[in-house]
Design an enzyme around this catalytic site. Structure first.
Site, PDB file in Angstrom:
ATOM      1  CG  ASN A  15      -2.099  -5.765   0.788  1.00  0.00           C
ATOM      2  OD1 ASN A  15      -2.190  -6.283   1.896  1.00  0.00           O
ATOM      3  ND2 ASN A  15      -0.941  -5.562   0.185  1.00  0.00           N
ATOM      4  CE  LYS A  16      -8.148 -12.222   1.975  1.00  0.00           C
ATOM      5  NZ  LYS A  16      -8.284 -13.705   2.137  1.00  0.00           N
ATOM      6  N   GLY A  17      -3.356  -7.569   4.204  1.00  0.00           N
ATOM      7  CA  GLY A  17      -2.442  -7.033   5.208  1.00  0.00           C
ATOM      8  C   GLY A  17      -2.638  -5.541   5.402  1.00  0.00           C
ATOM      9  CE  LYS A  18      -1.513  -1.184   0.752  1.00  0.00           C
ATOM     10  NZ  LYS A  18      -1.400  -0.591  -0.607  1.00  0.00           N
ATOM     11  CG  ASP A  74       0.102   3.622  -5.073  1.00  0.00           C
ATOM     12  OD1 ASP A  74      -0.302   2.455  -5.192  1.00  0.00           O
ATOM     13  OD2 ASP A  74       1.049   4.076  -5.745  1.00  0.00           O
ATOM     14  CB  SER A  75       2.262   2.282   0.280  1.00  0.00           C
ATOM     15  OG  SER A  75       1.641   1.012   0.218  1.00  0.00           O
ATOM     16  CG  HIS A 160       1.956  -6.734   4.151  1.00  0.00           C
ATOM     17  ND1 HIS A 160       1.977  -5.713   3.241  1.00  0.00           N
ATOM     18  CD2 HIS A 160       1.422  -6.204   5.283  1.00  0.00           C
ATOM     19  CE1 HIS A 160       1.482  -4.607   3.787  1.00  0.00           C
ATOM     20  NE2 HIS A 160       1.141  -4.882   5.039  1.00  0.00           N
ATOM     21  CE  LYS A 183       4.350  -2.627   8.422  1.00  0.00           C
ATOM     22  NZ  LYS A 183       3.841  -3.514   7.371  1.00  0.00           N
ATOM     23  NE  ARG A 189      -0.645   1.411   4.290  1.00  0.00           N
ATOM     24  CZ  ARG A 189       0.201   0.410   4.085  1.00  0.00           C
ATOM     25  NH1 ARG A 189       0.478  -0.442   5.039  1.00  0.00           N
ATOM     26  NH2 ARG A 189       0.767   0.254   2.907  1.00  0.00           N
TER      27      ARG A 189
END
Length: 201
Positions: A15-18, A74-75, A160, A183, A189
């Site tokens: 996941n690029k956003g993560k 994992d979220s 995202h 954010k 996170r």
């Protein structure tokens, strides 16, 4: 508690956003971050029914493939009016034959809340579980949570996943209406990462 002495860390995500969130969080510590996606590693099936279980699956697969220390996350979002759903299935609710569509997932969530007549505020929590795994099998686990409520229609273009319908407690804007920096200061996170920072102390 084992300290993190390595200066190169693999994040078990595609996941690029993560990844960008993680990269920003690790940068002040001088730790170079790469991801399973950037290395072309396969995504292992997430077959557990808990965030910790699925994070472990991702961490173990990445360690076995690279021999590097790995941080896996994992979220998901748990919605009180849906008995904690979608939870570990957050990404599954977005799956389509053409990839993930989180507008589909957000719409399903809101439609189910409407169908059940759940009163406002429709409380929910973003949850993140971080598993830090070393090649010798040692692990450290950190959990973070960001409470808030859901709104409709979606608002904002940042972020995202469910960010456009989630308003964190104490704020009047959705995650998607905030800058990444804003954010990252208050996210689930970030909460987990603050706890993980004992590894640098």
């Amino acid at each position: 508690m084992r300290k993190l002495s390595e200066k190169k860390l693999l994040i078990a995500t595609h996941n690029k956003g993560k990844l960008e969130e993680m990269r920003a969080l690790f940068a002040p510590h001088g730790i170079e971050v790469t991801s399973a996606g950037e290395l072309g590693l396969a995504e292992p099936p997430e077959t557990e029914d808990s965030f910790i279980g699925n994070a472990r699956i991702k961490a173990r697969a990445a360690v076995e493939a690279t021999g590097l220390p790995v941080l896996a996350d994992d979220s998901g979002i748990t919605v009180d009016g849906l008995d904690g759903a979608p939870g570990v299935y957050t990404a599954d609710w977005a799956e389509t034959p053409n990839g993930r569509d989180f507008l589909q997932a957000m719409t399903r969530t809101w439609d189910e809340l409407e169908a059940k007549g759940v009163p406002h505020p429709r409380t929910a929590q973003f949850r993140a579980t971080l598993v830090m795994l070393w090649p010798d099998g040692h692990e450290e686990i950190f959990e973070g949570v960001a409470p808030g409520h859901l709104v409709w229609p979606p608002r904002g273009v940042q972020g995202h996943g469910y960010d456009p319908i989630f308003v964190p407690d104490g704020h009047d804007r959705t995650y998607a209406e905030m800058t990444p920096e804003q954010k990252n200061d208050i996210s689930h996170r970030a909460d987990a990462f603050r706890k993980l920072q004992v590894l640098f102390a």
